[in-house]
Design a protein around this motif. Sequence first.
Motif, mmCIF file in Angstrom:
data_model
loop_
_atom_site.group_PDB
_atom_site.id
_atom_site.type_symbol
_atom_site.label_atom_id
_atom_site.label_comp_id
_atom_site.label_asym_id
_atom_site.label_seq_id
_atom_site.Cartn_x
_atom_site.Cartn_y
_atom_site.Cartn_z
ATOM 1 N N TRP A 47 -0.796 -0.822 2.354
ATOM 2 C CA TRP A 47 0.048 -2.057 2.072
ATOM 3 C C TRP A 47 0.935 -1.717 0.839
ATOM 4 O O TRP A 47 0.314 -1.904 -0.361
ATOM 5 N N VAL A 48 2.194 -1.815 1.147
ATOM 6 C CA VAL A 48 3.173 -1.584 0.003
ATOM 7 C C VAL A 48 4.238 -2.776 0.070
ATOM 8 O O VAL A 48 4.926 -2.996 0.772
ATOM 9 N N ASP A 49 4.323 -3.396 -1.255
ATOM 10 C CA ASP A 49 5.607 -4.330 -1.277
ATOM 11 C C ASP A 49 6.823 -4.093 -0.619
ATOM 12 O O ASP A 49 7.173 -2.758 -0.994
ATOM 13 N N MET A 50 7.670 -4.829 0.193
ATOM 14 C CA MET A 50 8.862 -4.520 0.616
ATOM 15 C C MET A 50 9.576 -4.860 -0.612
ATOM 16 O O MET A 50 9.249 -5.602 -1.549
ATOM 17 N N GLY A 51 10.929 -4.279 -0.635
ATOM 18 C CA GLY A 51 11.901 -4.749 -1.443
ATOM 19 C C GLY A 51 12.227 -3.630 -2.245
ATOM 20 O O GLY A 51 11.884 -2.740 -2.341
ATOM 21 N N PRO A 52 13.126 -4.155 -3.591
ATOM 22 C CA PRO A 52 13.279 -2.984 -4.337
ATOM 23 C C PRO A 52 12.437 -2.596 -5.397
ATOM 24 O O PRO A 52 12.620 -1.327 -5.896
ATOM 25 N N ASN A 53 11.337 -3.134 -5.679
ATOM 26 C CA ASN A 53 10.356 -2.649 -6.435
ATOM 27 C C ASN A 53 8.803 -2.580 -5.804
ATOM 28 O O ASN A 53 8.199 -3.399 -5.815
ATOM 29 N N PRO A 54 8.965 -1.452 -4.895
ATOM 30 C CA PRO A 54 7.563 -1.511 -4.260
ATOM 31 C C PRO A 54 6.491 -1.120 -5.140
ATOM 32 O O PRO A 54 6.267 -0.248 -5.959
ATOM 33 N N ALA A 55 5.312 -1.760 -4.819
ATOM 34 C CA ALA A 55 4.081 -1.657 -5.585
ATOM 35 C C ALA A 55 2.978 -1.723 -4.524
ATOM 36 O O ALA A 55 2.940 -2.434 -3.585
ATOM 37 N N PRO A 56 1.685 -0.942 -4.799
ATOM 38 C CA PRO A 56 0.663 -0.984 -3.925
ATOM 39 C C PRO A 56 0.300 -2.655 -3.888
ATOM 40 O O PRO A 56 0.082 -3.401 -4.942
ATOM 41 N N ARG A 57 -0.090 -3.100 -2.688
ATOM 42 C CA ARG A 57 -0.696 -4.577 -2.368
ATOM 43 C C ARG A 57 -1.941 -4.460 -1.952
ATOM 44 O O ARG A 57 -2.947 -5.201 -2.572
ATOM 45 N N LYS A 58 -2.420 -3.576 -0.996
ATOM 46 C CA LYS A 58 -3.601 -3.464 -0.725
ATOM 47 C C LYS A 58 -4.185 -1.906 -0.095
ATOM 48 O O LYS A 58 -3.224 -1.509 0.393
ATOM 49 N N LEU A 59 -5.315 -1.587 -0.210
ATOM 50 C CA LEU A 59 -5.697 -0.433 0.334
ATOM 51 C C LEU A 59 -7.176 -0.487 1.150
ATOM 52 O O LEU A 59 -7.937 -1.210 0.354
ATOM 53 N N VAL A 60 -7.202 -0.311 2.142
ATOM 54 C CA VAL A 60 -8.539 -0.240 2.971
ATOM 55 C C VAL A 60 -9.020 1.239 3.317
ATOM 56 O O VAL A 60 -8.341 1.749 4.017
ATOM 57 N N ILE A 61 -10.231 1.705 2.867
ATOM 58 C CA ILE A 61 -10.783 2.938 3.204
ATOM 59 C C ILE A 61 -11.796 2.882 3.863
ATOM 60 O O ILE A 61 -12.773 2.152 3.617
ATOM 61 N N THR A 62 -11.984 3.484 5.226
ATOM 62 C CA THR A 62 -13.257 3.666 6.057
ATOM 63 C C THR A 62 -13.758 4.784 6.108
ATOM 64 O O THR A 62 -13.064 6.071 6.575
ATOM 65 N N SER A 63 -14.854 4.930 5.767
ATOM 66 C CA SER A 63 -15.712 6.569 5.860
ATOM 67 C C SER A 63 -16.389 6.412 7.048
ATOM 68 O O SER A 63 -17.172 5.980 7.409
ATOM 69 N N LYS A 64 -15.822 7.319 7.703
ATOM 70 C CA LYS A 64 -16.259 7.849 9.162
ATOM 71 C C LYS A 64 -17.591 8.633 9.433
ATOM 72 O O LYS A 64 -18.204 8.583 10.319
ATOM 73 N N THR A 65 -17.915 9.313 7.988
ATOM 74 C CA THR A 65 -18.894 10.102 8.280
ATOM 75 C C THR A 65 -20.266 9.351 7.695
ATOM 76 O O THR A 65 -21.209 10.194 7.639
ATOM 77 N N VAL A 66 -20.105 8.244 7.442
ATOM 78 C CA VAL A 66 -21.272 7.302 6.959
ATOM 79 C C VAL A 66 -21.559 6.423 8.082
ATOM 80 O O VAL A 66 -20.901 5.815 8.606
ATOM 81 N N THR A 67 -23.069 6.313 8.183
ATOM 82 C CA THR A 67 -23.307 5.385 9.252
ATOM 83 C C THR A 67 -23.083 3.930 9.155
ATOM 84 O O THR A 67 -23.212 3.574 8.055
ATOM 85 N N GLY A 68 -22.259 3.567 9.936
ATOM 86 C CA GLY A 68 -22.140 2.040 10.151
ATOM 87 C C GLY A 68 -20.314 1.932 9.625
ATOM 88 O O GLY A 68 -19.862 0.924 9.405
ATOM 89 N N ALA A 69 -19.915 3.255 9.281
ATOM 90 C CA ALA A 69 -18.380 3.198 8.876
ATOM 91 C C ALA A 69 -18.068 2.457 7.844
ATOM 92 O O ALA A 69 -17.311 1.214 8.196
#
Length: 167
Positions: free
Chosen positions: A84-106
């Motif tokens: 997720w990246v801020d909308m508007g003239p100064n975009p900045a990272p807001r949130k990152l979610v990483i799901t590991s598909k190769t590890v049991t239980g993801a």
Amino acid sequence: LTFDVKSNKTYATLPASGTVSQLVDRLRSEVGLELPAGDLLLDDVYAALSADVLDAKYMGEGVIGGIDSHHLAFRNADTDWQFWVDMGPNPAPRKLVITSKTVTGAPQFTIEFTSWKTDVKIIPADAFTFQAPVDSKQVELKDLSGLDEVPPGVDVHLTGRDALYES
């Protein structure tokens, strides 16, 4: 660079110079340590994030922490990740979610970025001098355990002044 492992009262130092990007690469290659969201610290963030992407989608708009944000989703062979990246003239990272598909239980790793301050003065280098707690013991970096793992039920906050990880 100092790693302070509060859970077992140990710390280790690694002499380091150069850019933050060089340090992240060195930690990966020499120490085998992946920093949470470390790709966001690299000189060429776009190249790091887009490497090996098999699919990318714009998911629309969302609100993260009260901030209107663009929601993007990406897929590669080993992970799915959302950004997720801020909308508007100064975009900045807001949130990152990483799901590991190769590890049991993801398992998922989530980081939210808050309190961006772009108008701060540069902090003097001595503000980053590590003061070991009196009851801590210095060990070799190779002897630290659990650097890449977060104990269950612990929130980890990435900080830039007091420690690499603060829980």
